[in-house]
Design an enzyme around this catalytic site. Sequence first.
Site, short mmCIF file in Angstrom:
data_model
loop_
_atom_site.label_atom_id
_atom_site.label_comp_id
_atom_site.label_asym_id
_atom_site.label_seq_id
_atom_site.Cartn_x
_atom_site.Cartn_y
_atom_site.Cartn_z
N ASP A 120 43.63 37.73 47.98
CA ASP A 120 42.96 37.90 46.68
C ASP A 120 42.37 36.58 46.20
OD1 ASP A 120 44.05 40.36 46.97
OD2 ASP A 120 45.56 40.13 45.41
N TYR A 142 56.45 45.59 46.22
CA TYR A 142 55.63 44.71 47.06
C TYR A 142 56.54 43.71 47.78
CZ TYR A 142 51.91 41.55 48.50
OH TYR A 142 51.05 40.79 49.25
N GLY A 145 45.31 45.44 35.96
CA GLY A 145 46.37 46.22 36.62
C GLY A 145 45.84 47.40 37.40
N SER A 163 44.95 39.47 38.11
CA SER A 163 45.80 38.28 37.97
C SER A 163 45.23 37.10 38.77
CB SER A 163 47.24 38.58 38.36
OG SER A 163 47.32 39.00 39.69
N LEU A 196 42.60 45.54 41.40
CA LEU A 196 41.38 44.78 41.71
C LEU A 196 41.59 43.29 41.47
CD1 LEU A 196 38.73 47.16 40.09
CD2 LEU A 196 39.58 47.15 42.44
N SER A 197 42.87 42.92 41.36
CA SER A 197 43.24 41.51 41.31
C SER A 197 42.88 40.79 40.02
CB SER A 197 42.57 40.78 42.48
OG SER A 197 43.55 40.32 43.31
#
Length: 386
Positions: free
Chosen positions: A174, A224, A124, A130, A127-128
Site C-alpha cells: 500500500d 490480518y 476503511g 491509512s 482502499l488504504s
Amino acid sequence: MNKSTLIENYNKVYNDEGGQQVYFAPSRVNMIGEHIDYNGGYVFPCALSIGTYGVATRRDDRNIKMYSENFKEFGVISVSLDDLEYKKDHDWSNYVKGVIQEFVKKYSINKGINIYITGNMPNGAGLSSSASLELLISVILNDLYSCELDMITMIKLAQKVENEYINVKCGIMDQFAIGMGKKDHAMLLNTATLECEYVPLILNEYKIVIANTNAKRELANSKYNERKSECESSLHKIQAVKEVEFLCDLNLEDYNEIEYLLTDVEKRRTRHVITENLRTINSVEVLKENKISEFGKLMIESHLSLKNDYEVTGIELDTLVDLMMNSEGVIGARMTGAGFGGSTVSIVRNEFVDQTIIEVGKKYNDKIGQKVDFYIITIGDGVRKL
Ligand code: GLA
C-alpha cells in the site's frame, strides 16, 4: 479539489498568518496479488486519483494540531511533540502521531505543525486510507522541515508506523503504491526486492469499477495479523527441509513435496500464497497481450482462492463478486485489499457500467440490507505537493 478552496477551508479552522502548503496522497487499488506482499510475492496495485488532501503550516512551539473534515466529530486534536503515545480515543489522528513520532526520533524535528485533512475517498473501505494518510504526513514533514528523505525511505517509514505503532503487520504494497504511483499505470512490484515495473493499464472499452460493501471491519486487523502468523509458521516448518526465504519462492511442485509437514489450515494458506503469486505473474503477461478476458478469469480465480483457501472474504464480498459476475458486461471481479469487508474491484464493459451499478446495487441491498458505494476509477500519480 482546488488549492485555494483547501486553503480557505484550512483558514476556517486555524488562525494563521500564512505559509500554508497543500499536498495530496492517493488511495490505491490492488488489481491482483493479494496477501502475498508479506510473503515475498508479486503484487499489481495502482494509485487512484481519489485520496487524501492535506494543508499544513509550521508552528514555532512543540504543539501539533490536527483536524480532519472526514472526522469532524473529533474537532481539533491537540498534542505535543513530547507526548505522541498511541491513544485509542485519538482514533484517526494516531496515524499522524505515529509518523510524527518517527520523524522526531530519527530526524530530530523539534517544532510542531497545524494540519488540516480532507479526503474524497471512503475510509476503511480497503482502499488504504491509512497508508494514504501516513504518506501524506511523511511528505508534509519532509517538506516543511527540509529532511530531504527519498520516497523509498518514507515508504518504509510509513510501513514501520503501521507495523509497530498501529500494530498491523502489513506488507509494503500500500505504502509503495501510494508513494510511487504513476498515472494510467499499474505496478508489478516484487515485494522481495522492491523492483517495480510500470505496466500501462488503459482499458479503452472497459472501466475499472470499485464497489464498497460497507461491511463492518471490526476484527480486520487481528484477523490480518493471524494470517501473517499462519504464513510464518508454515514457512518455518518448510525451512526445516528446504532452503527458502519466502513462501513465494515455492512453486506448486515444491508445495506437493512439503505439504505433509503442514496442518490443514497452513496447507490452505500456503496454497493460496503460491497460486496467487503465479496468477499475478500470469495476469500481467495476458494484460500485456491485451487479453482482458483472460485477466478477468484470473481475477475470479484469485477471489475464489481468497475465499476458500485464505478465508478473508465473507458474505458481503462474496455476494458482491457473485452479483458482479452474473451481470452482463462484467469480465472479472474480486475482493481487493485485506478483505474481511472492504471493497471489490471489477472490470466492466463501458456500455454496461450504468446498468451494472443500478442492478447490482439493488440486488445487494435486497440480500444484505446495505447499500453499495460504486467508484469508477482513474489511475493517478503518487503522493505529492500541489
Ligand atoms: C492490506 C495490507 C497490505 C496487503 C493487503 C493484502 O492492504 O496493508 O500490505 O497485505 O492488505 O494484499
